[in-house]
Scaffold this motif. Structure first.
Motif, short mmCIF file in Angstrom:
data_model
loop_
_atom_site.label_atom_id
_atom_site.label_comp_id
_atom_site.label_asym_id
_atom_site.label_seq_id
_atom_site.Cartn_x
_atom_site.Cartn_y
_atom_site.Cartn_z
N GLU A 643 0.83 -1.21 0.00
CA GLU A 643 0.00 0.00 0.00
C GLU A 643 0.86 1.25 0.00
OE1 GLU A 643 -2.68 -0.32 3.26
OE2 GLU A 643 -3.81 -1.99 2.39
N ALA A 644 1.95 1.23 0.77
CA ALA A 644 2.84 2.39 0.77
C ALA A 644 3.51 2.54 -0.59
CB ALA A 644 3.89 2.24 1.87
N ALA A 645 3.86 1.40 -1.20
CA ALA A 645 4.56 1.45 -2.50
C ALA A 645 3.71 2.10 -3.58
CB ALA A 645 4.96 0.04 -2.92
N ARG A 646 2.40 2.02 -3.46
CA ARG A 646 1.55 2.67 -4.45
C ARG A 646 1.73 4.19 -4.46
NH1 ARG A 646 -2.61 -0.76 -2.11
NH2 ARG A 646 -2.79 -2.68 -3.31
N LEU A 647 2.20 4.72 -3.33
CA LEU A 647 2.45 6.16 -3.25
C LEU A 647 3.93 6.49 -3.44
CD1 LEU A 647 0.18 6.91 -0.15
CD2 LEU A 647 -0.29 7.50 -2.53
N VAL A 648 4.74 5.47 -3.68
CA VAL A 648 6.18 5.68 -3.83
C VAL A 648 6.66 5.31 -5.22
CG1 VAL A 648 8.48 5.02 -3.01
CG2 VAL A 648 6.60 5.26 -1.37
N LEU A 649 6.32 4.12 -5.73
CA LEU A 649 7.02 3.53 -6.87
C LEU A 649 6.48 3.86 -8.25
CD1 LEU A 649 7.66 -0.03 -5.41
CD2 LEU A 649 9.18 1.95 -5.39
N PRO A 650 5.18 3.87 -8.50
CA PRO A 650 4.73 4.07 -9.89
C PRO A 650 5.22 5.39 -10.48
CG PRO A 650 2.92 3.31 -8.52
CD PRO A 650 4.04 3.65 -7.59
N LEU A 651 5.57 5.34 -11.76
CA LEU A 651 6.02 6.53 -12.47
C LEU A 651 4.97 6.91 -13.50
CD1 LEU A 651 8.25 8.61 -12.92
CD2 LEU A 651 9.31 7.02 -14.54
N ASN A 652 4.32 8.03 -13.25
CA ASN A 652 3.25 8.50 -14.13
C ASN A 652 3.71 9.62 -15.05
OD1 ASN A 652 1.07 6.91 -12.68
ND2 ASN A 652 1.80 8.18 -11.01
N LEU A 653 4.72 10.39 -14.64
CA LEU A 653 5.24 11.49 -15.47
C LEU A 653 6.28 10.92 -16.41
CD1 LEU A 653 5.66 14.47 -12.98
CD2 LEU A 653 3.65 13.72 -14.24
N LEU A 654 5.87 10.62 -17.65
CA LEU A 654 6.76 9.94 -18.58
C LEU A 654 7.30 10.86 -19.67
CD1 LEU A 654 4.72 6.63 -19.03
CD2 LEU A 654 6.80 6.97 -17.68
N ASP A 655 6.53 11.84 -20.08
CA ASP A 655 6.92 12.66 -21.22
C ASP A 655 7.14 14.10 -20.78
OD1 ASP A 655 7.33 13.88 -23.62
OD2 ASP A 655 5.32 13.50 -24.43
N PRO A 656 8.40 14.56 -20.76
CA PRO A 656 8.68 15.95 -20.33
C PRO A 656 8.04 17.00 -21.23
CG PRO A 656 10.68 14.63 -20.30
CD PRO A 656 9.65 13.82 -21.00
#
Length: 922
Positions: A643-656
């Motif tokens: 549950e904590a990892a859901r707020l830590v690991l995913p990368l949503n900002l992919l395209d600068p």
């Protein structure tokens, strides 16, 4: 921000103009240069924090996917470190950019609050009695009394079955003790300071905490409550219980009332985590010693076996209040454990009874091999099988020692300790308990001198993993001690004949070291045979080893999370160690005399528990390829990390280049890290995706690298003496570079022309295409904005490279000064074109190459972090040259890492090139 860079731009455009001709005065020049160096220093600090954040995230990913155990201390620590690193990143970016993105801190605080809510310690409600009589407990009170005592109360109240009289110190009583004098706070501090994954530290931690508990006084109110229960007379049976004789204090006790003081921790004896044998029990305790014994049982919560078990099963310490049952001691003439179903196969329609003479202690702690009765559940019930073991000793009550071993009369050594009628009585009771609880049961029982059957415990029965057993077959259970082999000898030459449960000895096949015994946990495992006789032997146990022991004692349970299999000379399926082995999915074969002697120097062996054999060497046909079960998955600790990892690991900002690449769209710490790194490069180097590098002081290297038909360009930022002379204009020649580490890096990158991508097979090609399809941040060619983001920040003795090579991202930092104590090289790498497993293989390969050259390399999935420091300047430069070579020549090998035919020659060529262009003395 614009005013600073306008002034700084003037400085760099006019740095050579004399002051009297209108140039910037010398004092102002130095001030601006100092300010710019401070900005560069901020950038380096940001990169350092960025590296730490990514390392922590990679470690969290590995923990979630792997089989290594971790506790809430790790979860909270990892989340705290990740938040601290990302906070530093945000702070340094704001300092670099004059607070251009103030909303970043707000977004960070929002994400951090969400993480803290997930990992915050569970707070239990106060209230409730300190102690409760067994007669007043039931399953609805398990969170106050623990499951063990709650079940005893339920059996007595609802079924009228004979159970010992007594009481339980509740969770409230436990909290009263642990909170007095700050005891729990000090324990928490010590736990957090220790590395629970190191067994030597666990031993030291266990000893210190247990001594702390044993030295603590019992608060007066709790002591008074316990004493009052010890001294109370036996009461009548509860009014709602069915008619049955009340055990009272005189049943099965003998002349003097004594107590069995047992753990009943909350969560103990559950279906998912049995805690079998992990906590202490003390038998035959005199009334005056009950208070001290209560502390002994509480202290056992922090025994080595219990702490490693909680760690392996992902159970937080705070979720296990140690309730303590104090039961009138039963003076048993026989006792044991009954399973209402076969624990190796719950589809088997039998009751399995393990029995020993005297106290049932010998069954549950694995001291001896018991008699085994297999009772068919068909109507009418009948004893289907008997395995009568040699029982030279038994545990009995002793007025001084509590319990002791005494020799059995010679005529009783080989005699059954219960008859068929008693076995059928026990089997009927076990089957009835299964109906009452609605699930198979594991029942501890005792027979009083007067012949009365008394129930000491009932808990859910956990089935062993049976995915490795053939459909419809069941390995035998019980405690056969190997005597069914010829002459009691269990070497390869012995022939045991057909075995119960459908197994027999093959006439041909691989050589056999040991044959016979009792499979108590199914499956097969292989590893280095390691004999354990004393606690010190635990510290040298190898990962994946085969645990070889003389007696199947619970004290060896800490090794089960690391063992591939277990072999024991004595013990049965009803013992605590067997239960935990089944729980962990570790194959176990018990009842093999001389196993320790015969396997002492056997090396690698394969244990086939299903077919009762131990073979020399590793035999893949027997082992199969079933992955090791992740014991952590689904546990409270694993769930908290997930549950904590859901707020830590995913990368949503992919395209600068996307409008969504903004603080408002950061949903995780990884998003903030990505945003800050991207913007810090833009701020410091004045770079954007549309403009290229245009910042003040940023100049393009005139020399370019051509890789796979694409030109790789590099921008330079000189922070202090990186150029041999002032260089006007936007382009700097390689000959004007004075930075020794940058030149060494460039030498390595250009020493050998890149031969192009390796010829991949169809699977490798599909792996690349799939990864490109699912990851929008990857482009199929190097001619993209990713390939152009190559930046070098340099000084005379320092170099920092931020590079993107198509799919790969890397950072190289090096200091090569005259003082060796200042020197270091760090290398960070992540990414690749292929699937995750191939990228991981590539990272491991590069890590192995660097380790061979003296680096410390840490590989987490496809991320590599390597470092080395404290060497002379020339040695550092040689190593940097090697890193430069690896940057270019390990590109795209992830596509063929699975194909040894292709990858082998590449590996050999890389080793030969490094030995030639960057030789390092061994």
């Amino acid at each position: 921000m614009g005013g600073f860079f306008h002034t700084l731009g003037t400085l760099f455009r006019r740095q050579d103009a004399p002051a009297q001709d209108g140039g910037v005065p010398d004092a102002e020049t130095e001030r601006l240069r100092a300010l710019y160096r401070e900005r560069c220093s901020r950038f380096r600090l940001l990169l350092s924090a960025n590296k730490s954040a990514l390392e922590i995230m990679a470690d969290m990913e590995e923990a979630l996917r792997g089989v290594r155990p971790f506790g809430m201390t790790y979860v909270r620590g990892a989340c705290t470190r990740a938040c601290a690193s990302v906070f530093q990143i945000v702070r340094h970016l704001n300092a670099l950019s004059d607070d251009r993105w103030p909303e970043l801190e707000t977004k960070f605080d929002e994400i951090r609050a969400g993480i803290e809510a997930v990992v915050a310690p569970h707070v239990r409600a106060d209230g409730g009695p300190l102690v409760l009589p067994i007669a007043e407990t039931g399953v609805d009170m398990a969170d106050q009394t623990g499951g063990k005592m709650a079940n005893l109360g339920e059996i007595r109240r609802r079924l009228g079955i004979t159970v010992p009289d007594g009481f339980v110190v509740t969770a409230t009583g436990y909290q009263c003790f642990m909170e007095a004098g700050g005891l729990q706070e000090e324990i928490d501090r010590r736990v957090q300071a220790a590395d629970a994954t190191r067994l030597d530290e666990v031993f030291a931690l266990s000893a210190s905490i247990q001594q702390l508990i044993l030295s603590a006084p019992v608060p007066d109110e709790l002591a008074d409550a316990i004493t009052a229960q010890v001294e109370r007379p036996a009461g009548p049976p509860p009014h709602d219980a069915p008619t049955a004789p009340h055990p009272g204090t005189g049943a099965c006790t003998g002349a003097e009332v004594r107590f069995a003081v047992r753990s009943s921790a909350v969560g103990e004896d559950s279906l998912d985590a049995s805690f079998a044998g992990q906590y202490r029990s003390e038998l035959n305790v005199p009334p005056e010693d009950v208070l001290d014994t209560f502390k002994d049982i509480v202290a056992s919560k922090y025994g080595v076996t219990a702490m490693t078990y909680r760690l392996a099963r992902g159970i937080p310490d705070e979720d296990v209040p140690m309730c303590v049952g104090c039961l009138v001691m039963v003076d048993a003439v026989a006792g044991g454990v009954a399973y209402s179903r076969n624990p190796l196969n719950l589809r088997d329609n039998t009751v399995v009874i393990n029995a020993v003479p005297g106290l049932p202690k010998a069954v549950v702690d694995g001291s001896f091999s018991p008699d085994v009765f297999v009772v068919s559940r068909e109507v009418p019930m009948a004893v289907a099988q008997r395995q009568i073991a040699a029982k030279p000793q038994r545990f009995v009550r002793d007025p001084i020692e509590g319990v002791r071993l005494e020799d059995m009369p010679s005529d009783m050594v080989d005699a059954p300790c219960i008859d068929d009628a008693r076995a059928l009585e026990i089997a009927a009771l076990a089957a009835g308990f299964e109906v009452f609880y609605g699930e198979p049961q594991d029942i501890e029982w005792a027979v009083c001198p007067e012949g009365e059957l008394t129930i000491l415990q009932s808990r859910p029965l956990r089935e062993a993993r049976h995915d490795e057993l053939p459909e419809g077959e069941c390995a035998p259970v019980g405690g056969a001690d190997g005597a069914d082999a010829a002459g009691g000898d269990v070497v390869a030459a012995a022939e045991s004949g057909p075995l119960p449960g459908g197994y027999g000895c093959a006439d041909s096949g691989p050589p056999v070291l040991l044959l016979g015994g009792t499979p108590v946990s199914p499956g097969a495992g292989a590893g280095l045979a390691h004999v354990v006789r004393k606690d010190m032997d635990l510290l040298s146990f190898p990962d994946g080893g085969v645990l070889v022991i003389e007696r199947a004692l619970p004290r060896w349970a800490p090794l089960l999370s690391r063992a591939s299999a277990v072999v024991a000379e004595a013990g049965g399926a009803a013992g605590h160690l067997a239960s935990v082995a089944r729980e962990y999915g570790v194959p176990a074969l018990f009842g093999l005399p001389r196993a320790a002697e015969l396997l002492e120097h056997a090396g690698i062996v394969t244990v086939d528990a299903d077919n009762r054999r131990v073979h020399p060497g590793r035999i893949e046909d027997i082992l199969g390829h079933a992955p090791r079960r992740n014991l952590m998955e689904g546990s409270p600790v694993h769930t908290a990390l997930s549950e904590a990892a859901r707020l830590v690991l995913p990368l949503n900002l992919l395209d600068p280049e996307s409008p969504q690449f903004a603080p408002a769209h950061c949903r995780t710490l990884h998003d903030i890290t990505r945003f800050c790194h991207e913007k810090s490069v833009e701020v410091l180097f004045g770079v954007s995706d549309h403009m290229g590098a245009t910042g003040p002081g940023t100049q393009r290297l005139g020399k370019q690298l051509r890789v796979n038909g694409t030109k790789l360009q590099y921008w330079l930022l000189d922070i202090d003496g990186g150029f041999r002379k002032p260089v006007p204009g936007p382009v700097v020649d390689l000959a004007d570079i004075a930075s020794a580490p940058m030149l060494a890096l460039w030498d390595g990158m250009t020493a050998v022309p890149w031969a192009g991508p390796p010829a991949t097979d169809a699977r490798g090609f599909l792996s690349v295409m799939m990864e490109s399809t699912v990851n929008p941040d990857l482009e199929p060619t190097a001619a993209t904005t990713l390939a152009n983001r190559n930046f070098l920040m340099i000084s005379r003795d320092y170099c920092n490279l931020q590079a993107r090579f198509g799919y790969h991202f890397c950072t190289v930092e090096a200091m090569a000064a005259d003082n060796p104590h200042e020197n270091y090289v760090t290398f960070q790498f992540k990414g690749g074109a292929a699937s995750a497993d191939r990228r991981t293989l590539r990272a491991r390969f590069v890590g192995e190459v660097l380790e061979a050259r003296g680096f410390r390399a840490d590989v987490k999935d496809d991320a590599l972090f390597a470092s080395l420091e404290g060497l002379p300047k020339e040695r550092i430069l040689t190593l940097v040259r090697g890193v430069g070579y690896l940057l270019i020549h390990t590109r795209q090998i992830d596509m063929v890492a699975h194909n040894e035919r292709v990858f082998g020659p590449i590996r050999d060529r890389i080793a030969a090139d490094l030995a030639r262009i960057a030789p390092v003395a061994g």
